[in-house]
Design an enzyme around this catalytic site. Structure first.
Site, PDB file in Angstrom:
ATOM      1  N   GLY A 109      43.442  41.051  51.261  1.00 23.47           N
ATOM      2  CA  GLY A 109      42.647  40.887  50.039  1.00 23.47           C
ATOM      3  C   GLY A 109      43.021  39.598  49.327  1.00 23.47           C
ATOM      4  O   GLY A 109      42.159  38.823  48.891  1.00 23.47           O
ATOM      5  N   ASP A 151      52.843  36.276  44.084  1.00 21.94           N
ATOM      6  CA  ASP A 151      53.343  37.603  43.752  1.00 21.94           C
ATOM      7  C   ASP A 151      52.596  38.056  42.508  1.00 21.94           C
ATOM      8  O   ASP A 151      52.512  37.334  41.512  1.00 21.94           O
ATOM      9  CB  ASP A 151      54.852  37.618  43.507  1.00 21.94           C
ATOM     10  CG  ASP A 151      55.379  39.040  43.625  1.00 21.94           C
ATOM     11  OD1 ASP A 151      55.382  39.582  44.748  1.00 21.94           O
ATOM     12  OD2 ASP A 151      55.757  39.643  42.596  1.00 21.94           O
ATOM     13  N   PHE A 189      39.864  44.278  46.000  1.00 25.00           N
ATOM     14  CA  PHE A 189      40.887  45.043  46.720  1.00 25.00           C
ATOM     15  C   PHE A 189      41.821  45.661  45.679  1.00 25.00           C
ATOM     16  O   PHE A 189      41.671  45.438  44.477  1.00 25.00           O
ATOM     17  CB  PHE A 189      41.660  44.134  47.696  1.00 25.00           C
ATOM     18  CG  PHE A 189      42.561  43.123  47.036  1.00 25.00           C
ATOM     19  CD1 PHE A 189      42.054  41.945  46.518  1.00 25.00           C
ATOM     20  CD2 PHE A 189      43.938  43.350  46.918  1.00 25.00           C
ATOM     21  CE1 PHE A 189      42.877  41.014  45.901  1.00 25.00           C
ATOM     22  CE2 PHE A 189      44.772  42.414  46.307  1.00 25.00           C
ATOM     23  CZ  PHE A 189      44.240  41.241  45.798  1.00 25.00           C
ATOM     24  N   TYR A 246      43.763  47.462  42.943  1.00 26.87           N
ATOM     25  CA  TYR A 246      43.409  48.219  41.739  1.00 26.87           C
ATOM     26  C   TYR A 246      42.084  47.753  41.119  1.00 26.87           C
ATOM     27  O   TYR A 246      41.732  48.180  40.014  1.00 26.87           O
ATOM     28  CB  TYR A 246      44.521  48.084  40.691  1.00 26.87           C
ATOM     29  CG  TYR A 246      45.883  48.592  41.123  1.00 26.87           C
ATOM     30  CD1 TYR A 246      46.279  49.902  40.839  1.00 26.87           C
ATOM     31  CD2 TYR A 246      46.781  47.772  41.796  1.00 26.87           C
ATOM     32  CE1 TYR A 246      47.535  50.381  41.217  1.00 26.87           C
ATOM     33  CE2 TYR A 246      48.043  48.234  42.187  1.00 26.87           C
ATOM     34  CZ  TYR A 246      48.406  49.536  41.897  1.00 26.87           C
ATOM     35  OH  TYR A 246      49.645  49.995  42.273  1.00 26.87           O
ATOM     36  N   ASP A 247      41.351  46.875  41.786  1.00 29.66           N
ATOM     37  CA  ASP A 247      40.139  46.278  41.195  1.00 29.66           C
ATOM     38  C   ASP A 247      39.140  47.287  40.600  1.00 29.66           C
ATOM     39  O   ASP A 247      38.584  47.040  39.527  1.00 29.66           O
ATOM     40  CB  ASP A 247      39.420  45.386  42.215  1.00 29.66           C
ATOM     41  CG  ASP A 247      40.091  44.030  42.350  1.00 29.66           C
ATOM     42  OD1 ASP A 247      41.020  43.750  41.567  1.00 29.66           O
ATOM     43  OD2 ASP A 247      39.697  43.255  43.227  1.00 29.66           O
ATOM     44  N   HIS A 250      43.701  36.708  37.048  1.00 29.51           N
ATOM     45  CA  HIS A 250      45.072  36.215  37.005  1.00 29.51           C
ATOM     46  C   HIS A 250      45.302  35.175  38.101  1.00 29.51           C
ATOM     47  O   HIS A 250      45.862  34.122  37.864  1.00 29.51           O
ATOM     48  CB  HIS A 250      46.039  37.399  37.146  1.00 29.51           C
ATOM     49  CG  HIS A 250      45.723  38.315  38.302  1.00 29.51           C
ATOM     50  ND1 HIS A 250      44.437  38.778  38.559  1.00 29.51           N
ATOM     51  CD2 HIS A 250      46.494  38.826  39.303  1.00 29.51           C
ATOM     52  CE1 HIS A 250      44.453  39.536  39.656  1.00 29.51           C
ATOM     53  NE2 HIS A 250      45.687  39.579  40.112  1.00 29.51           N
TER      54      HIS A 250
END
Ligand code: ITT
Length: 191
Positions: free
Chosen positions: A12, A67, A146, A148-149, A174
Site C-alpha cells: 500500500g 515509518d 490501505f 486504516y483508510d 501525512h
C-alpha cells in the site's frame, strides 16, 4: 543515475510512494525481501531512520524509508508506532481500534508519517515528517487505499482516505505532506 532503494515491504505504501519519486532522476529499486529491519525505535522518526540506514548498508545504495501510523487521542495516541503490529490483517486492526474506542464521543486522531533518506554508508541525509488531522468513524467507509483508510475521516474534504481518489489522498495525507517537504531536498541533491 544513482540507485535509490525503497525500503518498504508494505504494498500500500509502495503504491503511494512510487509516483512521488518517478519524476526524479533516481534509479528506483525495491528492497530485496530478505532484508528485514527490527523497528526498535520509540518514535516514527527513529524507526524511519533505522529502516533507511540498515537497508542502505545492506544494499550499498541510497535508501528511502517511511515509518507511519495512526494516533488516536482518546487511546493515549495508540496504536501510534505500533499501528502495523496492532493486528494480523487490515480488517483485524480496524476491528480492534473500533472496539477499543467504542462509542466514545472524542474521535480525534491524526496520521503521522516520517520519511528518512540514507546514504550508502547508512548516514541519514534527510528527514521530514507530515501530519494529517482527522476523526475515527464508527464504521468503515470506502474501498480505496490501505490499512486504516476506511475509518479515517478528513473533515477538510468530507471524505475518508478510502473514499478519496489517489490524487486527493496525495494532497492532504501525512505521507503527501512529508513528501512535499522532502522533494525539494531530493531534487537539490540530484543537481
Ligand atoms: P514497512 O515498515 O515495510 O514500510 P509497515 O506496514 O510495517 O511496512 P510501518 O511500521 O510504518 O510500516 O506501519 C505503518 C502502519 O500504519 C501500516 O501498516 C498501516 O496499518 C498504518 N498506515 C500508515 N500509513 C497509512 C495510510 O496512509 N493509510 C492507512 N493506514 C496507514
Amino acid at each position: 543515475m544513482t540507485v535509490l532503494v525503497l525500503a518498504t515491504g508494505n504494498p500500500g505504501k509502495l503504491r503511494e510512494i512510487q509516483p512521488y519519486l518517478e519524476g526524479l532522476s533516481w534509479d528506483l529499486k525495491l528492497k530485496p525481501e530478505e532484508i528485514e529491519v527490527d523497528e526498535v525505535g520509540i518514535t516514527f522518526a527513529e524507526n524511519a531512520a533505522l529502516k533507511a540506514s540498515q537497508v542502505a548498508i545492506a544494499t550499498g545504495n541510497w535508501a528511502i524509508a517511511d515509518d507511519s501510523g495512526l494516533e488516536v487521542t482518546a487511546l493515549d495516541n495508540a496504536p501510534g508506532i505500533f499501528s502495523a503490529r496492532y493486528g494480523t490483517s487490515d480488517a483485524d486492526r480496524i476491528e480492534r481500534l473500533l472496539r477499543e474506542l467504542g462509542d466514545r464521543p472524542d474521535r480525534e486522531a491524526r496520521f503521522v508519517c516520517a520519511i528518512a533518506v540514507a546514504r550508502p554508508d547508512g548516514a541519514i541525509a534527510m528527514q521530514t515528517e507530515g501530519i494529517c488531522p482527522g476523526e475515527i468513524l464508527l464504521a468503515p467507509r470506502g474501498e480505496g487505499g490501505f490499512g486504516y483508510d476506511p475509518i479515517f475521516f478528513v473533515p477538510e474534504k468530507g471524505l475518508t482516505f478510502a473514499e478519496m481518489p489517489p490524487a486527493m489522498k496525495q494532497e492532504v495525507s501525512h505521507r503527501g505532506r512529508a513528501f512535499q517537504a522532502l522533494l525539494p531536498q531530493l531534487k537539490a541533491l540530484e543537481s
